[in-house]
Design an enzyme around this catalytic site. Sequence first.
Site, PDB file in Angstrom:
ATOM      1  CE  LYS A   1      -5.025   5.728  43.792  1.00 40.82           C
ATOM      2  NZ  LYS A   1      -4.558   6.382  45.051  1.00 40.82           N
TER       3      LYS A   1
ATOM      4  CG  ASP B   1      -9.017   6.386  52.009  1.00 40.01           C
ATOM      5  OD1 ASP B   1      -9.480   7.265  52.754  1.00 40.01           O
ATOM      6  OD2 ASP B   1      -9.618   5.953  51.014  1.00 40.01           O
TER       7      ASP B   1
ATOM      8  CG  ASN C   1      -8.247   3.474  43.185  1.00 44.39           C
ATOM      9  OD1 ASN C   1      -8.289   4.238  42.218  1.00 44.39           O
ATOM     10  ND2 ASN C   1      -7.451   2.421  43.239  1.00 44.39           N
ATOM     11  CD  GLN C   2     -12.293   7.111  48.413  1.00 47.53           C
ATOM     12  OE1 GLN C   2     -13.038   6.444  49.136  1.00 47.53           O
ATOM     13  NE2 GLN C   2     -11.077   7.494  48.823  1.00 47.53           N
ATOM     14  NE  ARG C   3     -12.948  -2.278  44.483  1.00 46.46           N
ATOM     15  CZ  ARG C   3     -12.136  -3.171  43.904  1.00 46.46           C
ATOM     16  NH1 ARG C   3     -12.203  -3.394  42.621  1.00 46.46           N
ATOM     17  NH2 ARG C   3     -11.262  -3.820  44.629  1.00 46.46           N
TER      18      ARG C   3
ATOM     19  CG  ASP D   1      -3.439   6.864  48.556  1.00 46.31           C
ATOM     20  OD1 ASP D   1      -4.566   6.797  48.040  1.00 46.31           O
ATOM     21  OD2 ASP D   1      -3.052   6.120  49.481  1.00 46.31           O
TER      22      ASP D   1
ATOM     23  CG  ASP E   1      -1.546   3.748  52.125  1.00 44.95           C
ATOM     24  OD1 ASP E   1      -2.080   3.919  51.005  1.00 44.95           O
ATOM     25  OD2 ASP E   1      -2.181   3.344  53.115  1.00 44.95           O
TER      26      ASP E   1
HETATM   27 MG   LIG Z   1      -4.066   4.555  50.416  1.00 42.15          MG
END
Ligand SMILES: [Mg+2]
Length: 189
Positions: A111, A19, A62-64, A17, A137
């Site tokens: 995800k 971030d 994921n980068q929404r 992951d 995380d």
């Molecule tokens: Mg994260």
Amino acid sequence: MILEMEHMPVYNTLFLDRDGVINIQRPKDYVKTIDEFIFQPHAIEAIALLNKYFKYIIIITNQRGVGRGIMKQDDLEQIHQYMLNTLRESDAIIDKIYYCTALESDHPDRKPQTGMALAAKRDFPEINFANSWFAGDSLSDIQFANAVGIPAVLIGNKYKQEQLASVNFELHCPDLFTFATYIKDQSNR
Ligand SMILES: [Mg+2]
């Protein structure tokens, strides 16, 4: 001979992951610019160390913020280029980044849905999920790993114990460097 063996990858793929694992998560915000991308302490040396034990290291993120129009895909690409360049200066190599910018929570690539794992397997047919690790995380990371059959390590302490009852992870580490040390110790036995 023994020295050479020490540098043979033991594991197949480390899925990471981004971030909260590689860089510091911005509370209720996205990393929108290079200036906002701050590496977690020791994350760079962790990745360089993990390169010795994994054949591939692949980011699944994921980068929404892009889907929401808060940032552009080009901003995301520039941030990733900066991240890869900075890592490479310390001999920390990422083989590929998969990101999902979709807005919809149930998008097949977002995800905990498994689309990005399937894409990675298409691109790297040698990927063996069972001999891999996923480090994330968030609950959605662990759910993703559970759905694909990748052993998981939960990084950090965002959750209370009871929130973690529905997911399975083999290990819980405060940060990526602690996980890297664990893998090193396991592999050098
Ligand atoms: Mg994260």
